[in-house]
Design a protein around this motif. Sequence first.
Motif, PDB file in Angstrom:
ATOM      1  N   GLU A 219     -34.874  65.858  92.645  1.00 17.11           N
ATOM      2  CA  GLU A 219     -36.313  65.717  92.366  1.00 17.11           C
ATOM      3  C   GLU A 219     -36.588  64.743  91.229  1.00 17.11           C
ATOM      4  O   GLU A 219     -37.639  64.095  91.187  1.00 17.11           O
ATOM      5  N   LYS A 220     -35.677  64.674  90.259  1.00 13.32           N
ATOM      6  CA  LYS A 220     -35.966  63.952  89.011  1.00 13.32           C
ATOM      7  C   LYS A 220     -35.008  62.822  88.695  1.00 13.32           C
ATOM      8  O   LYS A 220     -35.394  61.834  88.068  1.00 13.32           O
ATOM      9  N   GLN A 221     -33.730  63.015  89.017  1.00 10.19           N
ATOM     10  CA  GLN A 221     -32.729  62.079  88.518  1.00 10.19           C
ATOM     11  C   GLN A 221     -32.157  61.211  89.632  1.00 10.19           C
ATOM     12  O   GLN A 221     -31.576  61.737  90.577  1.00 10.19           O
ATOM     13  N   PRO A 222     -32.241  59.868  89.495  1.00 14.02           N
ATOM     14  CA  PRO A 222     -31.531  59.007  90.439  1.00 14.02           C
ATOM     15  C   PRO A 222     -30.040  59.343  90.477  1.00 14.02           C
ATOM     16  O   PRO A 222     -29.416  59.329  91.531  1.00 14.02           O
ATOM     17  N   MET A 223     -29.468  59.633  89.310  1.00 11.96           N
ATOM     18  CA  MET A 223     -28.058  60.012  89.271  1.00 11.96           C
ATOM     19  C   MET A 223     -27.962  61.513  89.500  1.00 11.96           C
ATOM     20  O   MET A 223     -28.516  62.313  88.732  1.00 11.96           O
ATOM     21  N   LEU A 224     -27.250  61.898  90.541  1.00 16.83           N
ATOM     22  CA  LEU A 224     -27.229  63.306  90.945  1.00 16.83           C
ATOM     23  C   LEU A 224     -26.121  64.069  90.225  1.00 16.83           C
ATOM     24  O   LEU A 224     -25.205  64.615  90.847  1.00 16.83           O
ATOM     25  N   ALA A 225     -26.196  64.059  88.906  1.00 21.55           N
ATOM     26  CA  ALA A 225     -25.165  64.740  88.117  1.00 21.55           C
ATOM     27  C   ALA A 225     -25.795  65.290  86.852  1.00 21.55           C
ATOM     28  O   ALA A 225     -26.678  64.659  86.252  1.00 21.55           O
ATOM     29  N   PHE A 226     -25.323  66.474  86.458  1.00 22.26           N
ATOM     30  CA  PHE A 226     -25.776  67.052  85.192  1.00 22.26           C
ATOM     31  C   PHE A 226     -25.099  66.336  84.024  1.00 22.26           C
ATOM     32  O   PHE A 226     -23.924  65.968  84.109  1.00 22.26           O
ATOM     33  N   THR A 227     -25.848  66.155  82.927  1.00 24.14           N
ATOM     34  CA  THR A 227     -25.239  65.741  81.657  1.00 24.14           C
ATOM     35  C   THR A 227     -24.561  66.976  81.065  1.00 24.14           C
ATOM     36  O   THR A 227     -25.007  68.096  81.293  1.00 24.14           O
ATOM     37  N   THR A 228     -23.477  66.758  80.300  1.00 26.20           N
ATOM     38  CA  THR A 228     -22.783  67.906  79.702  1.00 26.20           C
ATOM     39  C   THR A 228     -23.164  68.053  78.220  1.00 26.20           C
ATOM     40  O   THR A 228     -23.505  67.063  77.565  1.00 26.20           O
ATOM     41  N   PRO A 229     -23.066  69.277  77.684  1.00 30.13           N
ATOM     42  CA  PRO A 229     -23.267  69.461  76.244  1.00 30.13           C
ATOM     43  C   PRO A 229     -22.305  68.600  75.426  1.00 30.13           C
ATOM     44  O   PRO A 229     -22.662  68.119  74.349  1.00 30.13           O
ATOM     45  N   GLU A 230     -21.099  68.347  75.952  1.00 33.00           N
ATOM     46  CA  GLU A 230     -20.124  67.514  75.231  1.00 33.00           C
ATOM     47  C   GLU A 230     -20.652  66.082  75.092  1.00 33.00           C
ATOM     48  O   GLU A 230     -20.463  65.429  74.064  1.00 33.00           O
ATOM     49  N   ALA A 231     -21.326  65.595  76.150  1.00 32.49           N
ATOM     50  CA  ALA A 231     -21.862  64.223  76.099  1.00 32.49           C
ATOM     51  C   ALA A 231     -22.996  64.124  75.081  1.00 32.49           C
ATOM     52  O   ALA A 231     -23.144  63.112  74.388  1.00 32.49           O
ATOM     53  N   ILE A 232     -23.791  65.191  74.972  1.00 30.85           N
ATOM     54  CA  ILE A 232     -24.856  65.187  73.956  1.00 30.85           C
ATOM     55  C   ILE A 232     -24.205  65.222  72.567  1.00 30.85           C
ATOM     56  O   ILE A 232     -24.657  64.548  71.632  1.00 30.85           O
ATOM     57  N   GLY A 233     -23.125  65.994  72.446  1.00 32.86           N
ATOM     58  CA  GLY A 233     -22.387  66.048  71.169  1.00 32.86           C
ATOM     59  C   GLY A 233     -21.878  64.664  70.788  1.00 32.86           C
ATOM     60  O   GLY A 233     -21.970  64.251  69.617  1.00 32.86           O
ATOM     61  N   ALA A 234     -21.371  63.915  71.761  1.00 37.31           N
ATOM     62  CA  ALA A 234     -20.834  62.570  71.485  1.00 37.31           C
ATOM     63  C   ALA A 234     -21.947  61.631  71.030  1.00 37.31           C
ATOM     64  O   ALA A 234     -21.755  60.801  70.132  1.00 37.31           O
ATOM     65  N   LEU A 235     -23.131  61.758  71.630  1.00 37.23           N
ATOM     66  CA  LEU A 235     -24.264  60.915  71.216  1.00 37.23           C
ATOM     67  C   LEU A 235     -24.714  61.280  69.796  1.00 37.23           C
ATOM     68  O   LEU A 235     -25.032  60.402  68.981  1.00 37.23           O
TER      69      LEU A 235
END
Length: 261
Positions: A219-235
């Motif tokens: 419905e929302k994301q062209p990329m059909l994958a969840f972001t992970t909490p680890e990726a937010i941690g890296a940012l």
Amino acid sequence: MSLHGRTALVTGSTSGIGLGVARALAEQGARVTLNGFGDPHQIEALVTELSTTHGVEVAYDGADLSRPEEVAAMVGRAEERFGTLDVLVNNAGIQHVAPLDEFPPERWDAIIALNLSAVFHGMRAAIPGMRRRGFGRIINIASAHGLVASAQKVAYVAAKHGVVGATKVAALETANDGITVNAICPGWVLTPLVERQLEDRARAAGTDVATESASLLSEKQPMLAFTTPEAIGALALYLCSDAARTVTGASLSIDGGWTAQ
Ligand code: NAD
């Protein structure tokens, strides 16, 4: 990068994104104060696990951030505990989904109190000490919903747009104080907050969580994958780095292309 000698407070870090960020900061050597609700034994185990795995001091503060005076008191305790507060991550947040004309006013008040007002109270309490010490990193976890809207999320969208605005004001006011203030705007991240929405959708549609995960993403994301909490941690780690010292007042999307449309 190393955060040895640095201190951090991550709100709402007993689960999901906040825990991912707290883990990333501890991994790089920061002393971390956790906050959030949950089973006391599980929280105690989490504190022990984080501190033994990463060899850093980890503390826990159970402040209820929907209460302004508790936010300020928590920031004061965090500074006192470790002597400084270098990194403040305003992350705690809740959600409620309903059409505007049926949206319970008490849910509006609760979401604005935690998702928006607590961010203001946290920054207000933390900035004077950061300014005195000439260093600070404030990271506000907003959302794709800080930049664009979705139906049925009036309080959440209003709060997150408010967080993006407050982030910009704080960045302007601290621009020459060694402090940066930024917002991270994630798309879908698979955490208990989203799992609850998936379960509600599956119940309402008579489907299952896997089906609703696929339809939620598409419905929302062209990329059909969840972001992970680890990726937010890296940012978040990037924003704490010296390389990011001129990144301030920004709203950084990590959303699988959601807001590129
Ligand atoms: P989560 O439900 O896993 O975690 C929320 C945390 O906030 C928990 O630790 C909880 O105990 C804490 N909390 C709740 N009420 C509190 C209160 N009154 N005082 C102190 N702590 C409280 O949720 P999450 O998905 O990790 O969300 C974290 C943040 O990220 C929120 O601000 C949310 O809006 C934002 N976000 C999430 C997503 C997503 O897809 N999951 C996307 C964009 C933004």
